[in-house]
Motif scaffolding. Structure first.
Motif, PDB file in Angstrom:
ATOM      1  N   LEU A  32       0.980  -1.266  -0.007  1.00 62.51           N
ATOM      2  CA  LEU A  32       0.049   0.066  -0.096  1.00 62.51           C
ATOM      3  C   LEU A  32       0.982   1.216   0.112  1.00 62.51           C
ATOM      4  CD1 LEU A  32      -2.906   0.766   0.009  1.00 62.51           C
ATOM      5  CD2 LEU A  32      -2.968   0.686   2.624  1.00 62.51           C
ATOM      6  N   ARG A  33       1.929   1.351   0.947  1.00 61.33           N
ATOM      7  CA  ARG A  33       3.100   2.283   0.729  1.00 61.33           C
ATOM      8  C   ARG A  33       4.119   1.627   1.620  1.00 61.33           C
ATOM      9  NH1 ARG A  33       2.368   7.176   5.012  1.00 61.33           N
ATOM     10  NH2 ARG A  33       4.459   6.405   4.658  1.00 61.33           N
ATOM     11  N   ASP A  34       5.235   2.360   1.888  1.00 57.24           N
ATOM     12  CA  ASP A  34       6.258   1.789   2.825  1.00 57.24           C
ATOM     13  C   ASP A  34       5.688   1.516   3.975  1.00 57.24           C
ATOM     14  OD1 ASP A  34       8.117   2.183   0.938  1.00 57.24           O
ATOM     15  OD2 ASP A  34       8.970   4.070   1.787  1.00 57.24           O
ATOM     16  N   GLY A  35       5.942   0.199   4.609  1.00 61.63           N
ATOM     17  CA  GLY A  35       5.439  -0.300   5.926  1.00 61.63           C
ATOM     18  C   GLY A  35       3.836  -0.610   5.924  1.00 61.63           C
ATOM     19  N   ALA A  36       3.165  -0.749   4.812  1.00 58.37           N
ATOM     20  CA  ALA A  36       1.864  -1.135   4.670  1.00 58.37           C
ATOM     21  C   ALA A  36       1.447  -2.017   3.653  1.00 58.37           C
ATOM     22  CB  ALA A  36       1.012   0.171   4.742  1.00 58.37           C
ATOM     23  N   TYR A  37       1.053  -3.286   4.152  1.00 54.00           N
ATOM     24  CA  TYR A  37       0.783  -4.450   3.087  1.00 54.00           C
ATOM     25  C   TYR A  37      -0.438  -4.985   3.309  1.00 54.00           C
ATOM     26  CZ  TYR A  37       5.636  -3.491   2.959  1.00 54.00           C
ATOM     27  OH  TYR A  37       7.190  -2.859   2.803  1.00 54.00           O
ATOM     28  N   LEU A  38      -0.859  -5.459   2.262  1.00 58.51           N
ATOM     29  CA  LEU A  38      -2.515  -5.920   2.092  1.00 58.51           C
ATOM     30  C   LEU A  38      -2.129  -7.517   1.637  1.00 58.51           C
ATOM     31  CD1 LEU A  38      -4.153  -3.405   0.042  1.00 58.51           C
ATOM     32  CD2 LEU A  38      -4.401  -3.574   2.717  1.00 58.51           C
ATOM     33  N   LEU A  39      -3.311  -8.285   2.167  1.00 56.58           N
ATOM     34  CA  LEU A  39      -3.262  -9.636   1.889  1.00 56.58           C
ATOM     35  C   LEU A  39      -4.883  -9.766   2.011  1.00 56.58           C
ATOM     36  CD1 LEU A  39      -0.814 -12.271   3.655  1.00 56.58           C
ATOM     37  CD2 LEU A  39      -1.264 -11.701   0.951  1.00 56.58           C
ATOM     38  N   PRO A  40      -5.408 -10.680   0.959  1.00 53.93           N
ATOM     39  CA  PRO A  40      -6.899 -10.973   1.325  1.00 53.93           C
ATOM     40  C   PRO A  40      -7.204 -11.571   2.896  1.00 53.93           C
ATOM     41  CG  PRO A  40      -6.119 -11.979  -0.672  1.00 53.93           C
ATOM     42  CD  PRO A  40      -4.889 -11.418  -0.061  1.00 53.93           C
TER      43      PRO A  40
END
Length: 65
Positions: A32-40
């Motif tokens: 999503l941005r540095d330090g922010a990640y998405l998974l289902p």
């Protein structure tokens, strides 16, 4: 629905940051941005080992649903 991992890591040692990043990439996370990640949401448990490693190295990690 999505699970979001928000992490911060100390700047040293850099090898830890690289190992975390490679682990997230291997999971197929969207950055999503540095330090922010998405998974289902169904794969949210995949964040658990990464969260543990971040805490082990003095960082902070939060998973949001």
């Amino acid at each position: 629905m999505w699970a979001t991992l928000i992490i911060t890591l100390p700047t040293r040692p850099n090898a830890v940051r690289l190992r975390i990043w490679r682990g997230l990439k291997a999971l197929g996370c969207a950055a999503l941005r540095d330090g922010a990640y998405l998974l289902p949401d169904a794969k949210a448990a995949s964040f658990d080992p990464i969260v543990a490693e971040v805490h082990e190295h003095g960082g902070s990690a939060t998973v949001l649903a």
